[in-house]
Design an enzyme around this catalytic site. Structure first.
Site, PDB file in Angstrom:
ATOM      1  N   CYS A  35       0.746  -1.216   0.034  1.00  0.00           N
ATOM      2  CA  CYS A  35       0.001   0.105  -0.041  1.00  0.00           C
ATOM      3  C   CYS A  35       0.692   1.446   0.085  1.00  0.00           C
ATOM      4  CB  CYS A  35      -0.956   0.069   1.232  1.00  0.00           C
ATOM      5  SG  CYS A  35      -0.096  -0.342   2.596  1.00  0.00           S
ATOM      6  N   HIS A  69      -2.462   6.484   4.725  1.00  0.00           N
ATOM      7  CA  HIS A  69      -1.136   6.603   4.901  1.00  0.00           C
ATOM      8  C   HIS A  69      -0.816   8.012   4.403  1.00  0.00           C
ATOM      9  CE1 HIS A  69      -1.242   2.435   5.953  1.00  0.00           C
ATOM     10  NE2 HIS A  69      -0.859   1.849   5.262  1.00  0.00           N
TER      11      HIS A  69
END
Length: 344
Positions: free
Chosen positions: A139, A251
């Site tokens: 990711c 994130h």
């Protein structure tokens, strides 16, 4: 345009392996949102979840047991069920004629397997014609390379230094629950229970994601370093520090980039504003910049705080944010599936 992978038809048989997990659930949502042509949806999971139901486009579907499931007739399988499961079952699906898009780390660094971010290197999907397995990157790597690609195409990148600020959802649903529980405990004067992450995450940051390796890097850091070079198809020097922060979704990354020639913030801002899959939010005077709260639930990779690095020649700073469950996993997999059914 590359030759089609799957024959053109009105709909495709799609299996979602790990359908009851957070990423699997988001895969189902994105397939519906993007109107992916599904003629038959087959949710699949471990025996623990078999027999439960999931929803897709307003209908309930019974989850099949992966160990017993026969993949014959499946066109595409989106896997999000862990590396061990993928190593065992992805080849079984591929041998049955199904294209597998795998979200685990099991196949990413296999030289014979395509590691794909559609905005960056869709051409490497050609590798999948023989083995039918395609790897979805980590990711944190996905959002990094989406931001780097338009800059690298303009002026080749020599070095990247990245520090991540990663949400607890990257460690799974139990980590999300742990952050919520610890926050409540501490706010009520209680001690925090630590069961999932290596240290207390509420009101704290943890400079460790995954296990440590012999060289002092964590496995997550090594993934970012190795996967970035493979996806970018360039001998870029990459170093990473990955940190878990008390954020539920989204994130963030502080990225320092050194180029082989002149590149300034203004040009980088223009290139990124025109790049596929990127949304630039960069207004220092208005104190406007990307944050996880902005990115959560959205599809783009958000970039801001673009500025010249005056300490290093031909270098820039970037701040890169994305929803780790969507673009960092489920959306990227569905975008790959869309290429598999694309026709001229």
């Amino acid at each position: 345009m590359m030759e089609s992978f799957l024959a053109e038809k009105d709909g495709y048989v799609v299996a979602v392996v790990g359908a009851t997990g957070a990423v699997g659930q988001t895969m189902l949502e994105i397939l519906a949102e993007r109107n992916f042509p599904v003629s038959e949806l087959i949710p699949v999971a471990s025996s623990r979840s078999a027999g439960s139901t999931v929803e897709f486009k307003g209908k309930e579907y019974v989850v099949q047991d992966l160990e017993k499931f026969d993949p014959a007739g499946c066109d595409i399988a989106l896997f999000s069920a862990g590396g061990g499961t993928s190593k065992t079952h992805a080849p079984r699906f591929a041998e049955a004629g199904c294209y597998v898009v795998d979200n685990s780390s099991a196949w990413r660094m296999d030289e014979s397997i395509a590691l794909v971010v559609p905005e960056v290197n869709p051409h490497v999907l050609e590798m999948a014609r023989e083995n039918r397995i395609i790897a979805n990157p980590n990711c944190s790597t996905i959002q990094l390379v989406v931001a780097l690609k338009p800059l690298h195409d303009a002026v080749p990148i020599e070095r990247v230094v990245v520090s991540t600020y990663q949400a607890v959802s990257g460690a799974g649903g139990k980590a999300v629950e742990e952050l919520a529980k610890q926050t409540t405990q501490l706010l009520n004067g209680q001690s925090a229970d630590i069961n999932v992450l290596p240290a207390r995450i509420a009101f704290n940051v943890i400079p460790q994601i995954d296990v440590f390796m012999d060289d002092g890097y964590t496995k997550e850091e090594r993934k970012m370093m190795d996967e970035t070079r493979k996806i970018m198809e360039a001998d870029i020097a990459v170093t990473a520090t990955t940190v878990r922060v008390p954020v539920f979704y989204g994130h963030s990354e502080s990225v320092n980039v050194t180029f082989s020639g002149p590149m300034d913030a203004d040009r980088a801002r223009e290139l990124l504003a025109d790049a596929e899959g990127v949304c630039v939010v960069d207004d220092p005077k208005g104190e406007d910049y990307p944050m996880p709260s902005m990115a959560a639930g959205t599809d783009p990779v958000w970039v801001g705080r673009i500025r010249n690095d005056y300490s290093s020649f031909n270098s820039l700073h970037l701040w890169v944010v994305a929803d780790n469950v969507r673009k960092g996993a489920a959306l990227n997999a569905v975008q790959i599936a869309e290429i598999l059914i694309r026709h001229a």
